[in-house]
Every structure is written in structure tokens, then in C-alpha cells.
Design a protein around this motif. Sequence first.
Motif, PDB file in Angstrom:
ATOM      1  N   UNK A 205       0.875  -1.262  -0.090  1.00 33.27           N
ATOM      2  CA  UNK A 205       0.242  -0.438   0.142  1.00 33.27           C
ATOM      3  C   UNK A 205       0.962   1.167   0.021  1.00 33.27           C
ATOM      4  N   UNK A 206       0.504   2.260  -0.962  1.00 35.25           N
ATOM      5  CA  UNK A 206       1.508   3.256  -0.874  1.00 35.25           C
ATOM      6  C   UNK A 206       0.455   4.587  -0.635  1.00 35.25           C
ATOM      7  N   UNK A 207       0.399   5.600  -0.757  1.00 31.37           N
ATOM      8  CA  UNK A 207       1.180   5.864   1.104  1.00 31.37           C
ATOM      9  C   UNK A 207       0.600   4.608   1.790  1.00 31.37           C
ATOM     10  N   UNK A 208       1.263   4.444   3.067  1.00 34.58           N
ATOM     11  CA  UNK A 208       1.365   3.152   4.353  1.00 34.58           C
ATOM     12  C   UNK A 208       0.159   3.774   4.825  1.00 34.58           C
ATOM     13  N   UNK A 209      -0.840   3.457   5.657  1.00 34.75           N
ATOM     14  CA  UNK A 209      -1.584   4.300   6.322  1.00 34.75           C
ATOM     15  C   UNK A 209      -0.749   4.380   7.767  1.00 34.75           C
ATOM     16  N   UNK A 210      -1.628   5.731   8.155  1.00 38.15           N
ATOM     17  CA  UNK A 210      -0.171   6.095   9.597  1.00 38.15           C
ATOM     18  C   UNK A 210      -0.168   5.138  10.778  1.00 38.15           C
ATOM     19  N   UNK A 211       1.123   5.046  11.239  1.00 41.72           N
ATOM     20  CA  UNK A 211       0.806   4.346  12.647  1.00 41.72           C
ATOM     21  C   UNK A 211       1.212   4.709  13.647  1.00 41.72           C
ATOM     22  N   UNK A 212      -0.045   5.337  14.723  1.00 36.60           N
ATOM     23  CA  UNK A 212       0.344   5.918  16.094  1.00 36.60           C
ATOM     24  C   UNK A 212       0.764   5.986  17.005  1.00 36.60           C
ATOM     25  N   UNK A 213       1.277   6.619  17.385  1.00 38.11           N
ATOM     26  CA  UNK A 213       2.255   7.029  18.498  1.00 38.11           C
ATOM     27  C   UNK A 213       2.190   6.154  19.696  1.00 38.11           C
ATOM     28  N   UNK A 214       1.097   6.094  19.786  1.00 36.07           N
ATOM     29  CA  UNK A 214       0.586   5.040  21.011  1.00 36.07           C
ATOM     30  C   UNK A 214       1.145   3.164  20.520  1.00 36.07           C
ATOM     31  N   UNK A 215       0.710   3.057  18.890  1.00 37.19           N
ATOM     32  CA  UNK A 215       1.471   1.686  19.051  1.00 37.19           C
ATOM     33  C   UNK A 215       2.508   1.195  18.737  1.00 37.19           C
ATOM     34  N   UNK A 216       3.702   2.560  17.776  1.00 34.62           N
ATOM     35  CA  UNK A 216       4.829   2.862  18.573  1.00 34.62           C
ATOM     36  C   UNK A 216       5.785   1.994  19.951  1.00 34.62           C
ATOM     37  N   UNK A 217       4.956   3.085  20.260  1.00 32.04           N
ATOM     38  CA  UNK A 217       5.315   2.364  21.876  1.00 32.04           C
ATOM     39  C   UNK A 217       4.845   1.764  22.486  1.00 32.04           C
ATOM     40  N   UNK A 218       3.476   1.142  22.199  1.00 31.29           N
ATOM     41  CA  UNK A 218       3.786  -0.497  22.063  1.00 31.29           C
ATOM     42  C   UNK A 218       4.420  -1.065  22.678  1.00 31.29           C
ATOM     43  N   UNK A 219       5.488  -1.433  21.068  1.00 26.69           N
ATOM     44  CA  UNK A 219       5.775  -2.335  20.673  1.00 26.69           C
ATOM     45  C   UNK A 219       7.489  -2.069  21.051  1.00 26.69           C
ATOM     46  N   UNK A 220       7.885  -1.359  22.206  1.00 20.79           N
ATOM     47  CA  UNK A 220       9.541  -1.248  22.254  1.00 20.79           C
ATOM     48  C   UNK A 220      10.374  -2.368  22.794  1.00 20.79           C
ATOM     49  N   UNK A 221       9.156  -2.738  23.377  1.00 19.26           N
ATOM     50  CA  UNK A 221       9.784  -4.081  24.170  1.00 19.26           C
ATOM     51  C   UNK A 221       9.810  -5.497  23.012  1.00 19.26           C
ATOM     52  N   UNK A 222       9.447  -5.172  22.330  1.00 17.37           N
ATOM     53  CA  UNK A 222      10.010  -6.213  21.033  1.00 17.37           C
ATOM     54  C   UNK A 222      10.933  -5.594  20.010  1.00 17.37           C
ATOM     55  N   UNK A 223      10.463  -4.229  19.233  1.00 21.77           N
ATOM     56  CA  UNK A 223      10.982  -3.901  18.772  1.00 21.77           C
ATOM     57  C   UNK A 223      12.169  -2.583  18.722  1.00 21.77           C
ATOM     58  N   UNK A 224      12.669  -2.329  19.414  1.00 18.82           N
ATOM     59  CA  UNK A 224      13.340  -1.221  20.190  1.00 18.82           C
ATOM     60  C   UNK A 224      13.769  -0.269  18.919  1.00 18.82           C
ATOM     61  N   UNK A 225      13.253   0.053  18.584  1.00 17.92           N
ATOM     62  CA  UNK A 225      12.927   0.997  16.974  1.00 17.92           C
ATOM     63  C   UNK A 225      12.709   1.782  16.548  1.00 17.92           C
ATOM     64  N   UNK A 226      11.693   2.861  16.701  1.00 19.27           N
ATOM     65  CA  UNK A 226      10.506   3.513  15.793  1.00 19.27           C
ATOM     66  C   UNK A 226      10.712   3.600  14.142  1.00 19.27           C
ATOM     67  N   UNK A 227      12.672   3.125  14.054  1.00 21.73           N
ATOM     68  CA  UNK A 227      12.488   2.844  12.337  1.00 21.73           C
ATOM     69  C   UNK A 227      12.237   2.161  12.038  1.00 21.73           C
TER      70      UNK A 227
END
Length: 227
Positions: free
Chosen positions: A95-117
Motif C-alpha cells: 500500500x502506497x502511501x502506507x496507512x499512518x501508525x499511531x504513536x501509541x502503537x509504536x511506543x507499545x512495541x518498544x519491548x519487542x522492536x526497540x527502534x521506531x525506524x
Amino acid sequence: MRRARPVGLALPAPMLRAAFILAAFLLWSGLPAQAQQQGRDAPGRFDFFVLALSWSPTYCAGPKASPQQCRGRSHRFVVHGLWPQYVRGYPDFCQSPAPYVPDAVVSGMDDLMPSKGLILHEWRKHGTCTDLSPKSYFDLVRAARGKVAIPPAFAADSPPTLTGEAIEAAFMSANPGLKDDMIAVDCNDGRLSEVRICMNRDLGFIACPEVNRRSCSPRRPLAIPAP
């Protein structure tokens, strides 16, 4: 009185084929992007998943290490991604452009994927091919990671040097139902880089010959850098 037959230009077969291919291409390129995407790489069209678990110390020793992942905290296996796959090959950037990822979803993955990029890249490249919302996709990533037990050897302060075959065996021992044709070990400069485990859409382990064939040499000793 017999009517004269219209005179036409008879093209050789190769030219006819070329004209047909050109016409088909022009028709395809003129379609809206949404219509074009109803083909092979349409979101939701895939056969299984690969859960990629990256050994963070190897990644952090490389030239493209993310400061967010590699400074200040010690990580062992982190989730590189949950990748939709075909039996042969895989879709990406569906999908282009890709749907927006909410900040809460990003921060909620920090323990498994410790990089926003990393999180945003995985969503753009792989998550968009699942036909899920960002939250549902990353919930699925968490569920997939929860299905895999990490072998005790990788919890040691100084993990031992192991062959690719021994790493696979350790994961199979820790995860009943996991077989040697359902897992692949990736390496980089003689060091463990990643363990990739194949899962069906219900997150059960599944054979994946093409992924398995890309493993490092099974009897090659691999260093496992300490966290």
C-alpha cells in the motif's frame, strides 16, 4: 456480382504478439493504482508468515546500527519482523502511501522492536501486505513472538559458539512441534544474525522449503556475541 474483399495488412505472428503485449501494458499502466493492486501483491494475498528474530548484539556491531536500539540498553533477540510470504517469494510495500501508525502503537512495541525506524519500516514493507490495520498487525506480531520460546543457551551472559544445526536443534527442543524444515538460521561474518521461523495464518509452525534453503551452512560454527 461478387463484392471485392477488403484488403488488410497481414502482420507476421511475432509482430502481432508484440502489438498485443504493448496494448496490454498500456491498458494496465492506465489503470488506477488500486485496480492494479488486485494482482499478486494485493494486501491479504499470501501463504504464510516468517517471524524473524534478530540477535541484537550482531546487528549492533554492524555499520547500520540504530542508536535507539543499540545504546543504553542490552537486548538479545528482538523481533525484526513478521513477514507475509508466498511459497516462492514474498509481497512487499503493498500500500502506497502506507496507512499512518499511531504513536501509541509504536511506543507499545518498544519491548519487542526497540527502534521506531524499524517499526515503521516493517509496517510499510511487510505489514501493509497483511490487509490489517497497524494496531491489528502489531498485535499479531506480539502474538507470534509469544508462540516462540527462546532456548536457555541464549540467556547466558556469554552465549556459546554453536553451529547453525545446533541453534536449530535448541529451538526445536524448546518449541514442541517445530521441525528442521520450519526454521532457518541466518549469519553474518561468522556470527549469528537471525533465526527465522515459519508460521501459518493461525501462527502454528509450518514447513517452508524456500526459507529453509537459505540457512547458513548447518555445520559452520557461529559466534554469538554477548549482549
